[in-house]
Write a protein that holds these residues in place. Structure first.
Motif, short mmCIF file in Angstrom:
data_model
loop_
_atom_site.label_atom_id
_atom_site.label_comp_id
_atom_site.label_asym_id
_atom_site.label_seq_id
_atom_site.Cartn_x
_atom_site.Cartn_y
_atom_site.Cartn_z
N LEU A 132 0.80 -1.22 -0.03
CA LEU A 132 -0.13 0.08 -0.03
C LEU A 132 0.70 1.22 0.07
O LEU A 132 0.56 2.18 -0.71
N VAL A 133 1.62 1.42 0.77
CA VAL A 133 2.94 2.28 0.73
C VAL A 133 3.39 2.55 -0.37
O VAL A 133 3.83 3.78 -0.92
N GLN A 134 3.87 1.60 -1.07
CA GLN A 134 4.41 1.55 -2.50
C GLN A 134 3.43 2.40 -3.67
O GLN A 134 3.79 3.13 -4.30
N GLU A 135 2.13 1.97 -3.32
CA GLU A 135 1.14 2.64 -4.27
C GLU A 135 1.02 3.91 -4.20
O GLU A 135 1.18 4.82 -5.16
N VAL A 136 1.04 4.36 -2.70
CA VAL A 136 1.05 5.85 -2.55
C VAL A 136 2.25 6.48 -2.85
O VAL A 136 2.19 7.76 -3.49
N MET A 137 3.44 5.66 -2.83
CA MET A 137 4.63 6.44 -3.17
C MET A 137 4.69 6.48 -4.57
O MET A 137 5.29 7.65 -5.17
N ALA A 138 4.21 5.69 -5.45
CA ALA A 138 4.12 5.69 -6.79
C ALA A 138 3.20 6.73 -7.43
O ALA A 138 3.69 7.66 -8.28
N GLY A 139 2.12 7.17 -6.67
CA GLY A 139 1.51 8.20 -7.01
C GLY A 139 1.94 9.41 -6.75
O GLY A 139 1.74 10.45 -7.66
N THR A 140 2.75 9.58 -5.34
CA THR A 140 3.28 11.02 -5.15
C THR A 140 4.50 11.24 -6.21
O THR A 140 4.61 12.41 -6.45
N ILE A 141 5.37 10.30 -6.53
CA ILE A 141 6.28 10.69 -7.49
C ILE A 141 5.84 10.89 -8.70
O ILE A 141 6.19 11.65 -9.75
N ALA A 142 4.72 10.19 -8.94
CA ALA A 142 3.92 10.62 -10.58
C ALA A 142 3.34 11.99 -10.67
O ALA A 142 3.61 12.49 -11.70
N ARG A 143 2.83 12.40 -9.50
CA ARG A 143 2.78 13.75 -9.50
C ARG A 143 3.68 14.83 -9.74
O ARG A 143 3.54 15.87 -10.42
N LYS A 144 4.99 14.59 -9.38
CA LYS A 144 6.11 15.30 -9.36
C LYS A 144 6.60 15.20 -10.63
O LYS A 144 7.21 16.39 -11.36
N LEU A 145 6.70 14.11 -11.41
CA LEU A 145 7.18 13.74 -12.62
C LEU A 145 6.24 14.17 -13.79
O LEU A 145 6.72 14.38 -15.03
N GLY A 146 4.95 14.43 -13.51
CA GLY A 146 3.74 14.51 -14.36
C GLY A 146 3.54 13.43 -15.39
O GLY A 146 3.19 13.59 -16.67
N ARG A 147 3.79 12.18 -15.08
CA ARG A 147 3.72 10.97 -15.72
C ARG A 147 3.27 9.86 -14.99
O ARG A 147 3.58 10.02 -13.71
N PRO A 148 2.52 9.06 -15.28
CA PRO A 148 2.25 7.54 -14.64
C PRO A 148 3.59 7.10 -13.98
O PRO A 148 4.65 6.83 -14.86
N VAL A 149 3.28 6.35 -12.80
CA VAL A 149 4.79 5.73 -12.51
C VAL A 149 3.92 4.26 -11.99
O VAL A 149 3.11 4.50 -11.10
N ALA A 150 4.56 3.43 -12.48
CA ALA A 150 4.29 2.20 -12.05
C ALA A 150 5.03 1.43 -10.88
O ALA A 150 6.01 2.00 -10.69
N VAL A 151 4.30 0.81 -10.03
CA VAL A 151 4.72 0.33 -8.77
C VAL A 151 6.30 -0.56 -9.11
O VAL A 151 7.02 -0.32 -8.34
N ARG A 152 6.18 -1.19 -10.15
CA ARG A 152 7.29 -1.88 -10.38
C ARG A 152 8.73 -1.00 -10.73
O ARG A 152 9.89 -1.29 -10.66
N GLU A 153 8.40 0.16 -11.04
CA GLU A 153 9.37 1.17 -11.37
C GLU A 153 10.21 1.49 -10.26
O GLU A 153 11.31 2.13 -10.08
N LEU A 154 9.56 1.27 -8.96
CA LEU A 154 10.17 1.74 -7.81
C LEU A 154 11.34 0.92 -7.41
O LEU A 154 11.97 1.16 -6.41
N GLY A 155 11.57 -0.42 -7.76
CA GLY A 155 12.62 -1.27 -7.54
C GLY A 155 12.84 -2.08 -6.40
O GLY A 155 13.83 -2.75 -6.18
N PHE A 156 11.56 -2.20 -5.73
CA PHE A 156 11.67 -3.11 -4.64
C PHE A 156 11.48 -4.77 -5.28
O PHE A 156 10.50 -5.00 -5.54
#
Length: 451
Positions: A59-83
């Motif tokens: 769940l934290v990874q999902e929120v983290m991906a959403g937070t970074i996506a807003r900064k980058l201005g593009r979708p970020v998949a959870v798998r991109e986080l590298g865990f």
């Protein structure tokens, strides 16, 4: 001694998003976003350890991906986080416990609430629904669903959830499930209101009704996703809801959800699987009230009709019709109130049409449109089916008349299922487009559904 970074993918994302020297800022934003789930207390040290191999919850990874996506201005998949050992965002297997069902629901709600246009896991897994049916039917019941947490959950809170389920059911009937905004609104409600409650304090008695309410809400969101064509998400929600119904030992609700899985399987062209699921629902429901039996036998009849099994279809149809005749609202579950004689008539028309018994099917047409005003989508579905059946029976005049009606009813409905029915009618009429009246109707219906 500073440890080396082992999660290079996360490090690269943080640099790109402007968090290279602002780990504390990222942690504060996660804490702010996490308030809807309870209370998180991350800090710069937390980010330090994530970069060095520790893994936060899904769940934290999902929120983290959403937070970074807003900064980058593009979708970020959870798998991109590298865990590296992160579990897939969508796993539609039947949960082994009520707790795992709750965790799976929370992850999926977070995805839909923060990224409503995403479709994690496009493919529906063929045998998953059948495996879920077996587990639901034969697994041992949960010993307790009581919980101890921060927020007390009362009977009044649970009744509010039942009322909200009724509200979203009404929206779905009137406008269809094809609006991303409507589904995101429901997912956001589940995230903000229901998720904290699931981690709260409730007795076993309150917990049973609470899980029933959550199963109903999850099942409703599933049906909206199914109507929108998001089939993997719909299946996942239905299986989660099925597991929560098991936790409450509510066999009737579980059978209803299993019948919805059968309906989805039928829509996707898996008629034999649909028949198995419908029969499992009938068996699991036991001595059910008349309206529940009518709904379940109607689903079985539709599945047998689609697979061309005439005797089994007519047998199930007869059982459904007898149950409809005995239906009454007293003592029946709240959720079955949607099923009326008109819903039975529409299904009878469809399965008899599948068996090419067109004249027999059309006897159900008047009852199929005797719907309450709020059943806008069902009216459009039944009207399209009646028109198509008239074409196949060779009555173009009647088909054109019903086609004009369809253009009126389908105009403001967002539903992939309605669009599919309109296209089926257009294909059937297309063979006769040299007839001026047919050409006129084709132009009208092809301009009608917004999807």
């Amino acid at each position: 001694m500073v440890r080396p970074v082992t999660n290079a993918a996360l490090e690269a994302l943080l640099h790109a998003a402007g968090y290279r020297n602002a780990h504390g800022a990222l942690a504060r934003q996660l804490n702010h976003a996490g308030r809807r789930y309870g209370t998180w207390r991350y800090d710069a040290a937390s980010v330090y350890w994530w970069l060095r191999g520790r893994r936060p919850s899904d769940l934290v990874q999902e929120v983290m991906a959403g937070t970074i996506a807003r900064k980058l201005g593009r979708p970020v998949a959870v798998r991109e986080l590298g865990f590296a050992d992160a579990t897939p965002a969508l796993n539609s297997a039947y949960p082994t416990s009520a707790r795992s069902a709750i965790d799976a629901a929370q992850r999926l709600w977070a995805i839909l609430a923060t990224r409503p246009n995403s479709r994690p896991g496009e493919e529906v897994e063929g045998g998953t629904a059948l495996q879920a049916a077996i587990a639901w039917r034969y697994d041992l019941p949960d010993k307790t669903v009581a919980s101890t947490g921060r927020q007390p959950v009362t009977t009044a809170d649970v009744e509010t959830l039942h009322v909200l389920a009724d509200h979203f059911l009404d929206l779905d009937r009137r406008h269809g499930g094809g609006s991303h905004q409507a589904r995101a609104l429901m997912a956001d409600l589940l995230v903000r209101q229901v998720t904290p409650m699931l981690g709260g304090t409730y007795t076993d008695a309150v917990g049973h009704d609470f899980m029933r309410a959550v199963a109903t809400l999850s099942g409703q969101l599933a049906f909206m996703c199914y109507d929108a064509g998001d089939h993997a998400i719909a299946q996942h929600h239905l299986i989660i809801a099925l597991r929560l119904a098991k936790a409450t030992d509510d066999r009737l609700l579980g059978a209803h959800l299993l019948a919805n899985l059968a309906t989805q399987a039928m829509y996707l062209g898996h008629a034999q699987d649909a028949a198995r699921l419908a029969e499992a629902a009938i068996d699991g429901a036991g001595r059910a009230p008349a309206t529940v039996r009518a709904r379940l036998y109607t689903t079985a009849a539709s599945a047998y009709g689609r697979s061309g099994e005439k005797r089994a279809c007519q047998n199930a149809l007869g059982r459904a019709e007898r149950a409809v005749d005995r239906s009454h609202s007293a003592g029946e579950p709240r959720w079955v109130g949607y099923f009326t004689p008109a819903h039975f008539a529409g299904a009878a028309l469809g399965c008899l049409g599948d068996l090419q018994l067109y004249r027999q099917a059309l006897r159900h047409a008047p009852d199929a449109i005797a719907l309450a005003p709020q059943n806008t989508r069902t009216r459009a579905l039944h009207t399209a089916l009646i028109a198509t059946t008239h074409v196949r029976a060779g009555d173009l005049d009647a088909a054109c008349s019903w086609g004009r009606e369809l253009a009126h009813h389908a105009r403001d409905i967002h539903s992939v299922r309605v669009t599919r029915r309109v296209r089926e009618l257009a294909r059937s009429l297309g063979r006769h487009r040299t007839v001026p009246e047919v050409e006129e109707v084709l132009l009208t219906i092809n301009a009608s559904p917004p999807q």
